[in-house]
Design a protein around this motif. Sequence first.
Motif, PDB file in Angstrom:
ATOM      1  N   TYR A  50      40.663  50.258  35.804  1.00 19.13           N
ATOM      2  CA  TYR A  50      39.924  49.018  35.583  1.00 19.13           C
ATOM      3  C   TYR A  50      40.809  47.805  35.878  1.00 19.13           C
ATOM      4  N   ALA A  51      40.177  46.734  36.283  1.00 21.65           N
ATOM      5  CA  ALA A  51      40.916  45.486  36.466  1.00 21.65           C
ATOM      6  C   ALA A  51      41.546  45.095  35.135  1.00 21.65           C
ATOM      7  N   TYR A  64      39.522  38.400  29.195  1.00 26.74           N
ATOM      8  CA  TYR A  64      38.640  38.778  30.301  1.00 26.74           C
ATOM      9  C   TYR A  64      39.494  39.385  31.412  1.00 26.74           C
ATOM     10  N   SER A  65      38.834  40.153  32.285  1.00 30.36           N
ATOM     11  CA  SER A  65      39.574  40.820  33.358  1.00 30.36           C
ATOM     12  C   SER A  65      39.698  39.893  34.561  1.00 30.36           C
ATOM     13  N   ARG A  67      39.253  40.945  37.497  1.00 31.42           N
ATOM     14  CA  ARG A  67      38.285  41.532  38.409  1.00 31.42           C
ATOM     15  C   ARG A  67      38.928  42.214  39.616  1.00 31.42           C
ATOM     16  N   LEU A 111      37.587  46.029  43.147  1.00 31.18           N
ATOM     17  CA  LEU A 111      36.765  45.117  42.366  1.00 31.18           C
ATOM     18  C   LEU A 111      36.296  45.792  41.084  1.00 31.18           C
ATOM     19  N   ASP A 112      36.713  45.270  39.953  1.00 29.02           N
ATOM     20  CA  ASP A 112      36.282  45.691  38.613  1.00 29.02           C
ATOM     21  C   ASP A 112      36.794  47.078  38.203  1.00 29.02           C
TER      22      ASP A 112
END
Length: 305
Positions: A50-51, A64-65, A67, A111-112
């Motif tokens: 995961y990011a 927050y990530s 991304r 991405l993500d």
Amino acid sequence: MGSAITCRIGYLPEWFAVDIGDMSIFTVDGLMECIEAVKNAHFVDAGWAYAPLVTARCGEKAIYSCRLFDLPKTHVLTHRCPVSEWHVDFLIWCMSFFKGMRITRRSYAYLDATPIDVSKLTDFIMVGKGFESAIFLCDCFFKRHPGNASKKIAGAIHAMFMASTPRLLGFERFGYLYTSIDACYSAFSSLFNINGRVGHYERPSIMCNELGIPVPVWASPDNRKTFISRLRNDMIHDSLFFGEPLGFSTFESMKNTPCRNIVMEMKGFVCKILMALLLGQYRVGWYIEVPLSNRNPRGVDVVMA
């Protein structure tokens, strides 16, 4: 033809060496240590990377990530006479498809979230010399069709991959998969010189009839609509999914759907279309014809005479 291009690609947790046609791929040293480091990384959970979280401006905590994130490059790809830079990028997208996981030569191009094992994003597993043969055929495909069809195929692959991202809502998965199917049709229409406007309800069945794929029940036209085209129209034009605002209904809560797992079947449908478009006469007929309701991953080999 341009000059040779050599680049590091990854992440791919498999050792292999390939030299076929104008391409060669080999594994860099330290693969096993790299695999262990990724598996034990703090941003990996249940087989997915995961990011990572980023620290808020206040500097107190990560909330927050970011991304976009990166993974190690594990292999080296060389193409001895590519048509263009995009030629190499297209082949890497095809490698991603046939390995069932995202592979890239770019930095911070994930991405993500992305799986850290092969065959997690498709419904098949390449066996025998299938992968080498498939990549060779994709190289031949690009040399025959260097135009926009290859971009559309890459878009279809990426959208299908994004649909498997954990924690997506039902309408998000459906949106990615519908977009992927539509991208397949756009590539198909370019390759088969189909001109003029064709309705959404017609597109899946036209591809199926040409490529020898059984038409799924959710893509069968009925009164100028299909089950998925109705869902798409409601979502795009009315911001509704199964009659509710986006996010307030799921496939699982609906009792009148035409199949038990439409998300799985839509992904399998994209895989069949892409397999047929990319491999041409070597499209592995038995895989193309197997019912979408079959939940078991299929082993696919590509035998070239």
